[in-house]
Design an enzyme around this catalytic site. Structure first.
Site, PDB file in Angstrom:
ATOM      1  N   LYS A 158       0.834  -1.214   0.000  1.00  0.00           N
ATOM      2  CA  LYS A 158       0.000   0.000   0.000  1.00  0.00           C
ATOM      3  C   LYS A 158       0.871   1.267   0.000  1.00  0.00           C
ATOM      4  O   LYS A 158       0.656   2.193  -0.777  1.00  0.00           O
ATOM      5  CB  LYS A 158      -0.918  -0.029   1.230  1.00  0.00           C
ATOM      6  CG  LYS A 158      -1.705   1.241   1.462  1.00  0.00           C
ATOM      7  CD  LYS A 158      -2.727   1.503   0.381  1.00  0.00           C
ATOM      8  CE  LYS A 158      -3.335   2.883   0.553  1.00  0.00           C
ATOM      9  NZ  LYS A 158      -4.250   3.226  -0.515  1.00  0.00           N
ATOM     10  N   LEU A 210       0.172  11.602 -14.664  1.00  0.00           N
ATOM     11  CA  LEU A 210       1.159  12.451 -15.329  1.00  0.00           C
ATOM     12  C   LEU A 210       0.524  13.792 -15.680  1.00  0.00           C
ATOM     13  O   LEU A 210       0.780  14.343 -16.741  1.00  0.00           O
ATOM     14  CB  LEU A 210       1.701  11.772 -16.594  1.00  0.00           C
ATOM     15  CG  LEU A 210       2.713  10.652 -16.392  1.00  0.00           C
ATOM     16  CD1 LEU A 210       3.194  10.114 -17.742  1.00  0.00           C
ATOM     17  CD2 LEU A 210       3.919  11.106 -15.567  1.00  0.00           C
ATOM     18  N   CYS A 239      -4.468  11.023   1.739  1.00  0.00           N
ATOM     19  CA  CYS A 239      -3.561   9.862   1.742  1.00  0.00           C
ATOM     20  C   CYS A 239      -2.115  10.183   1.363  1.00  0.00           C
ATOM     21  O   CYS A 239      -1.204   9.921   2.159  1.00  0.00           O
ATOM     22  CB  CYS A 239      -4.104   8.783   0.818  1.00  0.00           C
ATOM     23  SG  CYS A 239      -5.614   8.036   1.463  1.00  0.00           S
ATOM     24  N   LYS A 269       0.319  12.117   3.954  1.00  0.00           N
ATOM     25  CA  LYS A 269       0.633  11.416   5.207  1.00  0.00           C
ATOM     26  C   LYS A 269       1.310  10.067   4.941  1.00  0.00           C
ATOM     27  O   LYS A 269       2.181   9.646   5.694  1.00  0.00           O
ATOM     28  CB  LYS A 269      -0.630  11.228   6.061  1.00  0.00           C
ATOM     29  CG  LYS A 269      -1.558  10.136   5.600  1.00  0.00           C
ATOM     30  CD  LYS A 269      -2.688   9.896   6.587  1.00  0.00           C
ATOM     31  CE  LYS A 269      -3.663   8.844   6.091  1.00  0.00           C
ATOM     32  NZ  LYS A 269      -3.124   7.490   5.981  1.00  0.00           N
TER      33      LYS A 269
END
Ligand SMILES: NC(=O)c1ccc[n+]([C@@H]2O[C@H](COP(=O)([O-])OP(=O)(O)OC[C@H]3O[C@@H](n4cnc5c(N)ncnc54)[C@H](O)[C@@H]3O)[C@@H](O)[C@H]2O)c1
Length: 440
Positions: free
Chosen positions: A207, A253, A263, A266
């Site tokens: 992840k 891109l 997300c 952090k």
């Protein structure tokens, strides 16, 4: 199957609603009593396309219930998912695991029969081991396995992503736990979603590695965009020329104002800390995080240059506040440091966002909030497009020209307009990584 989801935020609520839609019997648990009360009255606390309908359909079918109580739901469940928040710990950037550990203790007290405790929250390598230790210490008698099953959904497309994932990662060496996970996700076999079975630590790392890689891709093209501006190249064409190579791929891109959201910021920081703790520093990711951080305020300097050198006394209209379209999530949105910088430089800032203004008011209380894009642009010296909501893609340029000041500037941080269009109509136009076109 009976499934319990601990933490009814973005991931918990979407997962719970989708599992219920597959036919499982789901209880979503949260310690936030107001949130559970709202959900029980049919109010979905986040904006996510299709979610309110999915929740209400499954509540009506009695497959989805909401509760603040761990007891009943955990006792019944064959799989208990932990989907609580793992924000950056204040001060050092490590993931704050206090919510995860609190959930583990509450789950432990209620375990009955063999239960799979599934970590859906994004957690650093080794967290599964610690959760297992916590539960074992509290309940030496319990029959359970702790599995890592990271979530890859994107806000704004969360239901589709959950129901049609590129892959499902299941980290566990326990055969019984793998069988339970296979049963939980069986409905997705129809959608041909591959399940990748790995060790628990490997799944935890997949992840972070995936998010850090995507953040790297974005940051890479952002730096290429800066170079394009210096050398007179067009980053849109560079990205297309790169992305058509199947080894690279065109996604992530799009040059812009720097990544934000709940997300990437952090998760990159937490991965950097993990690397440092294990004496395997991730220098590329360290650089990515640093470059991205400085980029957001640098965007304010683009606005300064568009208005001719100083923002003191100038009015800036900001279109789009959320970190991406189709969500009301303001967590780590690039608009926040940008607007702070605009204020610091003496600008008066007006803003409009189609969905995110209620959330934005909590973090940016000092802004003037407007009814629509044109009211926002009224009297503005510069209009800055920060989030690419659909409704900003075909603005009535003549109407904008009428309501803005005499030499209006548009700073398009998402490259949604062809540079020529705005310059022709008398705007000063700046975008990202493309030759700037100024009013003649
Ligand atoms: N938001 C995303 O797009 C996304 C995508 C993939 C993974 N993730 C990861 O999923 C996890 C959850 O993220 P989120 O965005 O859903 O967070 P969130 O802040 O929206 O929701 C977390 C919920 O957990 C509840 N909670 C906290 N402690 C609890 C406890 N002890 N018991 C029960 N409930 C508790 C909170 O009240 C809150 O409602 C994080 O680790 C995140 O990194 C998020």
């Amino acid at each position: 199957m009976h499934v319990a989801i601990i933490g009814t935020g973005y991931v918990g609520l979407v997962s719970g609603a989708c599992f219920a839609d597959f036919g499982h019997q789901v209880t979503c648990v949260d310690t936030d009593a107001d949130k559970i009360a709202a959900l029980n009255q049919g109010v979905v606390p986040i904006h996510e396309p299709g979610l309110a309908e999915l929740v209400s359909a499954n509540v009506r079918a009695q497959r989805l219930v909401f509760s603040t109580e761990f007891a009943g739901s955990v006792r019944r469940a064959e799989a208990v998912f932990i989907a609580v928040g793992t924000p950056s710990r204040r001060g050092d950037g490590h993931a704050d695991l206090s919510y995860v550990y609190a959930a583990a203790r509450d789950i432990a007290a209620e375990l009955r029969g063999f239960t799979v405790v599934v970590m859906k929250s994004t957690v650093p390598v080794g967290t599964g081991d610690e959760v297992e230790r916590i539960i074992r210490a509290a309940r030496p008698d319990a029959e359970f396995a702790v599995v890592s099953n990271p979530e890859f959904l994107r806000e704004g497309a969360a239901i589709r992503d959950f129901k049609h994932p590129d892959r499902i990662v299941v980290g566990s060496d326990d055969a019984r736990a793998r069988d339970v996970m296979a049963a939980v996700y069986r409905p997705l076999y129809l959608n041909a979603a591959p399940i990748l079975y790995t060790g628990r630590r490997t799944a935890e790392l997949i992840k972070y590695a995936a998010n850090a890689f995507l953040a790297t891709k974005i940051t890479f093209i952002n730096e290429i965009a800066d170079l394009c501006e210096r050398v007179g190249a067009d980053v849109q064409d560079v990205a297309r020329g790169m992305g058509l190579d199947n080894r690279i791929g065109g996604k992530f891109l799009h040059a812009g104002a720097g990544y934000g959201g709940s997300c990437f910021p952090k998760d990159t920081l937490a991965l950097i800390k993990t690397g440092q703790d294990h004496e395997a520093p991730l220098r590329i990711v360290e650089t990515v995080a640093h470059v991205n951080e400085t980029r957001k305020r640098a965007m304010a300097r683009k606005v300064v240059s568009a208005v001719g050198g100083s923002l003191r006394g100038k009015t800036v209209a900001v279109l789009g506040l959320t970190f991406k379209p189709n969500t009301d999530d303001m967590r780590d949105a690039p608009s926040i440091p940008l607007i702070t910088a605009l204020h610091d430089m003496g600008a008066k800032v007006r803003a409009y966002d189609p969905i995110g203004m209620e959330q934005a008011k909590k973090v940016l209380p000092e802004l003037t909030y407007c009814e629509d894009a044109y009211e926002c642009a009224k009297g503005a010296d510069a209009l800055v497009i920060v989030t690419e909501w659909e409704q900003f893609r075909a603005l009535d340029l003549d109407r904008l020209k009428e309501v803005m000041t005499e030499r209006p500037a548009v700073v398009d941080l998402r490259n949604i307009y062809p540079p020529g269009d705005l310059a022709q109509r008398g705007f000063i136009y700046e975008s990202i990584g493309r030759p700037s076109r100024r009013e003649k």
